[in-house]
Design a protein around this motif. Structure first.
Motif, short mmCIF file in Angstrom:
data_model
loop_
_atom_site.label_atom_id
_atom_site.label_comp_id
_atom_site.label_asym_id
_atom_site.label_seq_id
_atom_site.Cartn_x
_atom_site.Cartn_y
_atom_site.Cartn_z
N LEU A 13 79.02 13.57 37.74
CA LEU A 13 79.22 14.94 38.17
C LEU A 13 78.10 15.82 37.61
O LEU A 13 77.72 15.70 36.46
CB LEU A 13 80.57 15.47 37.69
N ASP A 14 77.61 16.67 38.46
CA ASP A 14 76.59 17.64 38.09
C ASP A 14 77.25 19.01 38.12
O ASP A 14 77.97 19.32 39.06
CB ASP A 14 75.44 17.56 39.10
N PHE A 15 77.04 19.82 37.11
CA PHE A 15 77.62 21.16 37.07
C PHE A 15 76.50 22.19 37.16
O PHE A 15 75.50 22.08 36.44
CB PHE A 15 78.42 21.37 35.78
N SER A 16 76.67 23.16 38.04
CA SER A 16 75.66 24.20 38.24
C SER A 16 76.35 25.54 38.47
O SER A 16 77.52 25.60 38.85
CB SER A 16 74.81 23.89 39.48
N ASP A 17 75.59 26.62 38.27
CA ASP A 17 76.06 27.95 38.63
C ASP A 17 75.62 28.22 40.06
O ASP A 17 74.51 27.85 40.46
CB ASP A 17 75.44 29.02 37.72
N TYR A 18 76.49 28.86 40.83
CA TYR A 18 76.18 29.23 42.21
C TYR A 18 76.37 30.73 42.37
O TYR A 18 77.29 31.31 41.81
CB TYR A 18 77.09 28.49 43.20
N ALA A 19 75.48 31.32 43.17
CA ALA A 19 75.56 32.76 43.42
C ALA A 19 75.60 33.00 44.93
O ALA A 19 74.83 32.40 45.68
CB ALA A 19 74.35 33.47 42.82
N LYS A 20 76.50 33.88 45.34
CA LYS A 20 76.53 34.32 46.73
C LYS A 20 75.60 35.53 46.80
O LYS A 20 75.77 36.49 46.06
CB LYS A 20 77.94 34.69 47.16
N VAL A 21 74.60 35.44 47.68
CA VAL A 21 73.55 36.46 47.75
C VAL A 21 73.57 37.12 49.13
O VAL A 21 73.56 36.44 50.16
CB VAL A 21 72.17 35.82 47.49
N GLU A 22 73.61 38.45 49.12
CA GLU A 22 73.48 39.22 50.36
C GLU A 22 72.00 39.50 50.57
O GLU A 22 71.34 40.09 49.70
CB GLU A 22 74.23 40.54 50.26
N LEU A 42 71.91 35.54 34.90
CA LEU A 42 72.18 36.19 36.18
C LEU A 42 73.46 37.02 36.12
O LEU A 42 74.47 36.57 35.56
CB LEU A 42 72.29 35.14 37.28
N GLU A 43 73.42 38.23 36.68
CA GLU A 43 74.58 39.12 36.68
C GLU A 43 74.84 39.63 38.10
O GLU A 43 73.93 39.64 38.94
CB GLU A 43 74.33 40.32 35.77
N LEU A 44 76.08 40.09 38.33
CA LEU A 44 76.41 40.72 39.61
C LEU A 44 75.48 41.89 39.86
O LEU A 44 75.08 42.60 38.92
CB LEU A 44 77.86 41.21 39.61
N ARG A 68 80.46 30.07 38.03
CA ARG A 68 79.79 29.36 36.93
C ARG A 68 80.35 27.94 36.75
O ARG A 68 81.53 27.69 36.97
CB ARG A 68 79.98 30.13 35.62
N ALA A 69 79.49 27.04 36.35
CA ALA A 69 79.84 25.65 36.02
C ALA A 69 80.69 24.98 37.10
O ALA A 69 81.75 24.45 36.84
CB ALA A 69 80.54 25.59 34.67
N VAL A 70 80.17 25.00 38.32
CA VAL A 70 80.86 24.39 39.45
C VAL A 70 80.40 22.94 39.57
O VAL A 70 79.19 22.66 39.54
CB VAL A 70 80.53 25.16 40.75
#
Length: 93
Positions: A13-22, A42-44, A68-70
């Motif tokens: 398993l690989d854990f990463s942070d993901y961001a939804k970007v407009e 990274l912040e909102l 975070r950590a998905v």
């Protein structure tokens, strides 16, 4: 899901942070896409530069959500195809 007790293999398993970007530019303005984030800070509402399309066009965007950590099994987009945020623009202080 393949259960290891049934003889299947569970991959690493690989854990990463993901961001939804407009996206904020031109015809793309208002469209939202998920990107992998290599930046722990990274912040909102951060403005970021992200790649878009097959030619890697660099586009301005704004972070509207961070997960975070998905795990790679639960990522919002296929982990093997996820593009990464290129950089965070300077924050206004």
């Amino acid at each position: 899901m393949i259960h290891s007790m049934a003889g299947g293999k569970l991959g690493n398993l690989d854990f990463s942070d993901y961001a939804k970007v407009e996206l904020l530019q031109g015809n793309l303005a208002g469209k939202m896409f998920w990107y992998r984030s290599p930046f722990a800070e990274l912040e909102l509402n951060d403005e970021v530069i992200v790649p878009f399309g097959n030619d890697g066009l660099k586009v301005l965007g704004k972070v509207v959500r961070i997960d975070r950590a998905v795990s790679s099994q639960n990522s919002p987009v296929p982990a093997s195809k996820a593009k990464s945020i290129i950089r965070i623009l300077d924050r206004k202080l």
